[in-house]
Write an enzyme that holds these catalytic residues in place. Structure first.
Site, PDB file in Angstrom:
ATOM      1  N   ASP A  26      -2.279   6.765   2.873  1.00  0.00           N
ATOM      2  CA  ASP A  26      -1.784   7.807   1.972  1.00  0.00           C
ATOM      3  C   ASP A  26      -0.577   7.367   1.147  1.00  0.00           C
ATOM      4  O   ASP A  26      -0.058   8.129   0.338  1.00  0.00           O
ATOM      5  CB  ASP A  26      -1.437   9.071   2.780  1.00  0.00           C
ATOM      6  CG  ASP A  26      -0.348   8.810   3.816  1.00  0.00           C
ATOM      7  OD1 ASP A  26       0.146   7.666   3.899  1.00  0.00           O
ATOM      8  OD2 ASP A  26       0.006   9.744   4.556  1.00  0.00           O
TER       9      ASP A  26
ATOM     10  N   ASP B  86       2.119 -11.228   6.923  1.00  0.00           N
ATOM     11  CA  ASP B  86       2.539 -10.378   5.794  1.00  0.00           C
ATOM     12  C   ASP B  86       3.878  -9.705   6.072  1.00  0.00           C
ATOM     13  O   ASP B  86       4.423  -9.036   5.199  1.00  0.00           O
ATOM     14  CB  ASP B  86       1.467  -9.321   5.488  1.00  0.00           C
ATOM     15  CG  ASP B  86       1.071  -8.519   6.722  1.00  0.00           C
ATOM     16  OD1 ASP B  86       0.652  -9.134   7.711  1.00  0.00           O
ATOM     17  OD2 ASP B  86       1.201  -7.284   6.689  1.00  0.00           O
ATOM     18  N   ASN B  87       4.398  -9.886   7.271  1.00  0.00           N
ATOM     19  CA  ASN B  87       5.697  -9.303   7.596  1.00  0.00           C
ATOM     20  C   ASN B  87       6.758 -10.383   7.774  1.00  0.00           C
ATOM     21  O   ASN B  87       7.785 -10.145   8.405  1.00  0.00           O
ATOM     22  CB  ASN B  87       5.602  -8.446   8.861  1.00  0.00           C
ATOM     23  CG  ASN B  87       4.777  -7.191   8.637  1.00  0.00           C
ATOM     24  OD1 ASN B  87       4.620  -6.743   7.498  1.00  0.00           O
ATOM     25  ND2 ASN B  87       4.237  -6.627   9.693  1.00  0.00           N
TER      26      ASN B  87
ATOM     27  N   ARG C 131      14.611   0.213   0.079  1.00  0.00           N
ATOM     28  CA  ARG C 131      15.142  -1.002   0.704  1.00  0.00           C
ATOM     29  C   ARG C 131      15.368  -2.077  -0.341  1.00  0.00           C
ATOM     30  O   ARG C 131      14.759  -2.079  -1.407  1.00  0.00           O
ATOM     31  CB  ARG C 131      14.220  -1.484   1.821  1.00  0.00           C
ATOM     32  CG  ARG C 131      12.850  -1.884   1.359  1.00  0.00           C
ATOM     33  CD  ARG C 131      12.002  -2.334   2.542  1.00  0.00           C
ATOM     34  NE  ARG C 131      10.665  -2.690   2.115  1.00  0.00           N
ATOM     35  CZ  ARG C 131       9.709  -3.075   2.932  1.00  0.00           C
ATOM     36  NH1 ARG C 131       9.933  -3.165   4.225  1.00  0.00           N
ATOM     37  NH2 ARG C 131       8.518  -3.395   2.471  1.00  0.00           N
TER      38      ARG C 131
ATOM     39  N   ASP D 271      10.378  -5.477   7.328  1.00  0.00           N
ATOM     40  CA  ASP D 271       9.358  -4.600   7.906  1.00  0.00           C
ATOM     41  C   ASP D 271       9.678  -4.201   9.343  1.00  0.00           C
ATOM     42  O   ASP D 271       9.058  -4.668  10.297  1.00  0.00           O
ATOM     43  CB  ASP D 271       7.958  -5.249   7.819  1.00  0.00           C
ATOM     44  CG  ASP D 271       7.321  -4.952   6.481  1.00  0.00           C
ATOM     45  OD1 ASP D 271       7.994  -4.335   5.637  1.00  0.00           O
ATOM     46  OD2 ASP D 271       6.167  -5.326   6.278  1.00  0.00           O
TER      47      ASP D 271
ATOM     48  N   ARG E 107       6.282 -12.805   0.798  1.00  0.00           N
ATOM     49  CA  ARG E 107       5.942 -13.074   2.200  1.00  0.00           C
ATOM     50  C   ARG E 107       5.099 -14.331   2.325  1.00  0.00           C
ATOM     51  O   ARG E 107       4.546 -14.811   1.337  1.00  0.00           O
ATOM     52  CB  ARG E 107       5.115 -11.887   2.733  1.00  0.00           C
ATOM     53  CG  ARG E 107       5.806 -10.571   2.564  1.00  0.00           C
ATOM     54  CD  ARG E 107       4.826  -9.491   2.119  1.00  0.00           C
ATOM     55  NE  ARG E 107       5.537  -8.299   1.648  1.00  0.00           N
ATOM     56  CZ  ARG E 107       5.911  -7.296   2.415  1.00  0.00           C
ATOM     57  NH1 ARG E 107       5.591  -7.290   3.667  1.00  0.00           N
ATOM     58  NH2 ARG E 107       6.592  -6.283   1.926  1.00  0.00           N
TER      59      ARG E 107
ATOM     60  N   GLY F  68       0.810  -1.211   0.000  1.00  0.00           N
ATOM     61  CA  GLY F  68       0.000   0.000   0.000  1.00  0.00           C
ATOM     62  C   GLY F  68       0.841   1.258   0.000  1.00  0.00           C
ATOM     63  O   GLY F  68       0.370   2.345  -0.308  1.00  0.00           O
ATOM     64  N   ARG F  69       2.102   1.099   0.402  1.00  0.00           N
ATOM     65  CA  ARG F  69       2.984   2.279   0.386  1.00  0.00           C
ATOM     66  C   ARG F  69       4.389   1.896  -0.034  1.00  0.00           C
ATOM     67  O   ARG F  69       5.361   2.561   0.303  1.00  0.00           O
ATOM     68  CB  ARG F  69       3.009   2.948   1.751  1.00  0.00           C
ATOM     69  CG  ARG F  69       3.439   2.006   2.836  1.00  0.00           C
ATOM     70  CD  ARG F  69       3.843   2.726   4.053  1.00  0.00           C
ATOM     71  NE  ARG F  69       4.002   1.742   5.109  1.00  0.00           N
ATOM     72  CZ  ARG F  69       4.497   2.018   6.276  1.00  0.00           C
ATOM     73  NH1 ARG F  69       4.876   3.230   6.539  1.00  0.00           N
ATOM     74  NH2 ARG F  69       4.610   1.080   7.189  1.00  0.00           N
TER      75      ARG F  69
HETATM   76  P1  AMP Z   1       2.744  -2.727   7.861  1.00  0.00           P
HETATM   77  O1  AMP Z   1       2.140  -2.386   9.153  1.00  0.00           O
HETATM   78  O2  AMP Z   1       3.767  -1.724   7.392  1.00  0.00           O
HETATM   79  O3  AMP Z   1       3.253  -4.112   7.773  1.00  0.00           O
HETATM   80  O4  AMP Z   1       1.554  -2.587   6.797  1.00  0.00           O
HETATM   81  C1  AMP Z   1       0.407  -3.372   6.803  1.00  0.00           C
HETATM   82  C2  AMP Z   1      -0.394  -3.081   5.549  1.00  0.00           C
HETATM   83  O5  AMP Z   1      -0.848  -1.734   5.531  1.00  0.00           O
HETATM   84  C3  AMP Z   1       0.356  -3.271   4.243  1.00  0.00           C
HETATM   85  O6  AMP Z   1      -0.536  -3.732   3.280  1.00  0.00           O
HETATM   86  C4  AMP Z   1       0.831  -1.890   3.940  1.00  0.00           C
HETATM   87  O7  AMP Z   1       1.108  -1.702   2.577  1.00  0.00           O
HETATM   88  C5  AMP Z   1      -0.360  -1.058   4.381  1.00  0.00           C
HETATM   89  N1  AMP Z   1       0.026   0.300   4.749  1.00  0.00           N
HETATM   90  C6  AMP Z   1       0.745   0.665   5.828  1.00  0.00           C
HETATM   91  N2  AMP Z   1       0.906   2.007   5.862  1.00  0.00           N
HETATM   92  C7  AMP Z   1       0.289   2.506   4.777  1.00  0.00           C
HETATM   93  C8  AMP Z   1       0.106   3.809   4.253  1.00  0.00           C
HETATM   94  N3  AMP Z   1       0.584   4.889   4.864  1.00  0.00           N
HETATM   95  N4  AMP Z   1      -0.589   3.925   3.105  1.00  0.00           N
HETATM   96  C9  AMP Z   1      -1.079   2.855   2.488  1.00  0.00           C
HETATM   97  N5  AMP Z   1      -0.947   1.603   2.924  1.00  0.00           N
HETATM   98  C10 AMP Z   1      -0.275   1.411   4.057  1.00  0.00           C
HETATM   99 MG    MG Z   2       4.257  -5.003   6.341  1.00  0.00          MG
END
Ligand code: AMP
Ligand code: MG
Length: 538
Positions: A123, A254-255, A174, A264, A181, A90-91
């Site tokens: 975002d 997913d991590n 990175r 992550d 995953r 998502g980002r």
């Molecule tokens: P994470 O907590 O970084 O492992 O993210 C968990 C999920 O949320 C993943 O699918 C990320 O891509 C999504 N995600 C985290 N932060 C954002 C962000 N600011 N905008 C869009 N997607 C996000």
């Molecule tokens: Mg993640």
């Protein structure tokens, strides 16, 4: 001259449902904070005569290299135990993959480069603090000898990101062996898309475990062997975390990579004062990802992977039986269709039962592999060249004592070196019991003394002092990225001062050196500096 990447874009050749093509969203004022030249060199990325501003343009996503095929990867994931079928990058945006100087394929990914089709309500951006934290932590882990994604670049975006408060935005680049995953497998399993699942598994074999292709011919269980390798790598990875006092903090499926690299870096942290139930993450209310739970969570995640891979294990079993099936099929030509269908159902059930049995065996083995790896790591930390009978009790008794006394985990092991001789002076180690957060009592002090004396005796019997001390110095870091230091670096960077970050980075990337210039980074936090909670980057 522009930055030139030898991109191969192999992930982009996978079935289209594995990803969504996406372009980074430009940022207003990219400013390069850090570029990892030696890593770039190892990745065959050409940057001669490239200016800082050109680097900032590329590593902010403001310009995409000609030969990149930017994409966001699809994945699902169990987050704190709850299945989320639709996550994905998502980002993060994968620029492409390329071969490094060791002919290993590596992914280059921009994190915080804008929204993607998987962004949901987010975002697509990253605040500076978490990006800086990830830079420091992953480079420290690499220098500590832990498999990990690496940091290639950090760019300040010039934009504001809204979280609990307004924060500076950043784009972090990175590099991973791959960003595939456990959740990537789950994504296709959940959708019943066995073709994509198989394509993904074959890609993972080619990319990370080519040896599986050879061994599988004897056993005929290619995908089970792949699962075994993934399991083995995770068991060993988590043992390294445990040996160093590292808490990942968000071990969602997913991590967790299938390559066995740490990925992550969100609310992760190293333990200062030891407590096996320690949790830093503000969102981990139940302590699911506490230090001590990490090995079992690894197994839980791998069980989710086994479930996702079940159709593949059944393909294994079916293909192993295929030649006898063909003979049988010929003989059955005359038999009624109904009978054949019944037989096929029965065969499927047998294949499923077999696949579950096989996977369960691998999952059971995980615990043993992890335990052995942890013990091997503990042995080295204590100067032993191998694990011998009785060592397990020795290691567990020590862990109990560290937990009860709450001494600083890193300093304890580093200082143990000073009393490795059988008549060695215990004062530096016992001094740790006087720290404000330590718990001390006459019986505890006595127990610790006795443990040390027993260890000194074993060491004198089994090892030469100099090789034991050398082994200890290479297994017990002097410097870890302590939370309060990371926080200091973030606070300074937010106001435009990157010196603190640079100094910390230099210290944590030489973790086993006794460098007088780095002494401040060896110290645990004083009570006022203690960071009790860490936050996710989201
Ligand atoms: P994470 O907590 O970084 O492992 O993210 C968990 C999920 O949320 C993943 O699918 C990320 O891509 C999504 N995600 C985290 N932060 C954002 C962000 N600011 N905008 C869009 N997607 C996000
Ligand atoms: Mg993640």
């Amino acid at each position: 001259m522009p930055v030139s990447f030898p991109f191969e874009n192999i992930y982009a050749t996978l079935p289209s449902q594995c990803f969504e093509p996406v372009q980074p969203t430009p940022v207003s004022e990219p400013e390069l904070i850090k570029f990892n030249e030696s890593l770039a060199d190892r990745l065959n990325i050409e940057t001669t005569d490239v200016t800082e501003s050109e680097l900032a343009t590329i590593f902010s996503g403001n310009a995409v290299p000609d030969n990149a095929i930017p994409l966001a990867m699809a994945y699902s994931g169990h987050q704190f135990g709850n299945l989320n079928p639709q996550l994905g990058d998502g980002r993060a945006i994968l620029l492409g993959d390329l071969y490094d100087k060791n002919s290993q394929l590596r992914d280059v990914q921009l994190k915080g480069a804008g929204r993607t089709p998987f962004s949901r309500g987010g975002d697509g951006r990253s605040p500076l603090g978490p990006a800086l934290r990830e830079y420091i932590l992953c480079e420290a882990m690499y220098s500590l000898g832990v498999p990990t994604t690496r940091a290639l670049a950090l760019v300040r975006s010039g934009e504001t990101v809204i979280r609990q408060q307004r924060e500076s935005g950043a784009v972090f680049t990175r590099v991973a062996a791959s960003h595939i995953r456990v959740g990537t497998f789950q994504y296709f399993a959940l959708r019943g898309d066995h073709d994509a699942l198989r394509a993904l598994a074959d890609h993972v074999i080619n990319r990370h475990y080519p040896e599986v292709k050879n061994t599988s011919e004897e056993s005929g269980k290619k995908y089970l062997n792949l699962f075994k390798k993934i399991t083995e790598n995770q068991a060993k990875l988590i043992a390294k975390w445990m040996n160093l006092g590292f808490i990942h903090g968000v071990m969602n499926t997913d991590n967790m990579t299938v390559s066995g690299e740490t990925i992550d870096y969100g609310p992760c942290a190293f333990i200062d004062s030891f407590n096996r139930k320690k949790v830093f993450s503000s969102i981990d209310q139940q302590g699911r990802y506490a230090y001590i739970n990490q090995p079992a969570i690894g197994q839980w995640n791998l069980t989710r992977l086994a479930e996702a891979m079940l159709p593949l294990f059944m393909m294994d079993t079916e293909s192993a039986h295929s030649s006898s099936d063909e003979v049988e099929a010929a003989a059955q030509k005359q038999t009624a269709q109904k009978q054949t269908a019944q037989k096929q159902t029965a065969q499927k059930q047998t294949a499923e039962k077999q696949a579950i049995e096989d996977a369960t065996q691998v999952l059971n083995d995980y615990a043993h592999i992890h335990q052995r790896a942890w013990e091997t790591g503990m042995a080295a930390k204590l100067g032993f060249s191998e694990v011998q009978e009785g060592d397990r009790q020795r290691f567990e008794a020590l862990t109990d004592l560290l937990d009860e006394t709450r001494v600083d985990f890193t300093l304890f092991f580093r200082r143990l070196n000073t009393c490795a001789a059988s008549d060695g002076d215990l004062s530096q180690v016992l001094d740790l019991l006087n720290a404000p957060e330590a718990r001390s009592s006459a019986p505890l002090l006595q127990q610790l003394k006795e443990w040390i004396q027993d260890w000194q005796g074993a060491l004198a019997q089994r090892e030469s002092l100099s090789s034991a001390q050398q082994r200890m110095n290479q297994s017990n870091p002097a410097i870890i990225p302590r939370n309060h230091q990371v926080q200091r670096a973030i606070t300074a960077a937010e106001s435009g001062d990157y010196e603190v970050f640079e100094k910390l980075l230099s210290a944590v990337t030489q973790p086993y050196e006794d460098n007088p210039e780095h002494q401040e980074f060896e110290q645990p936090p004083v009570p006022a500096e203690q960071v009790l909670r860490t936050f996710c980057g989201t």
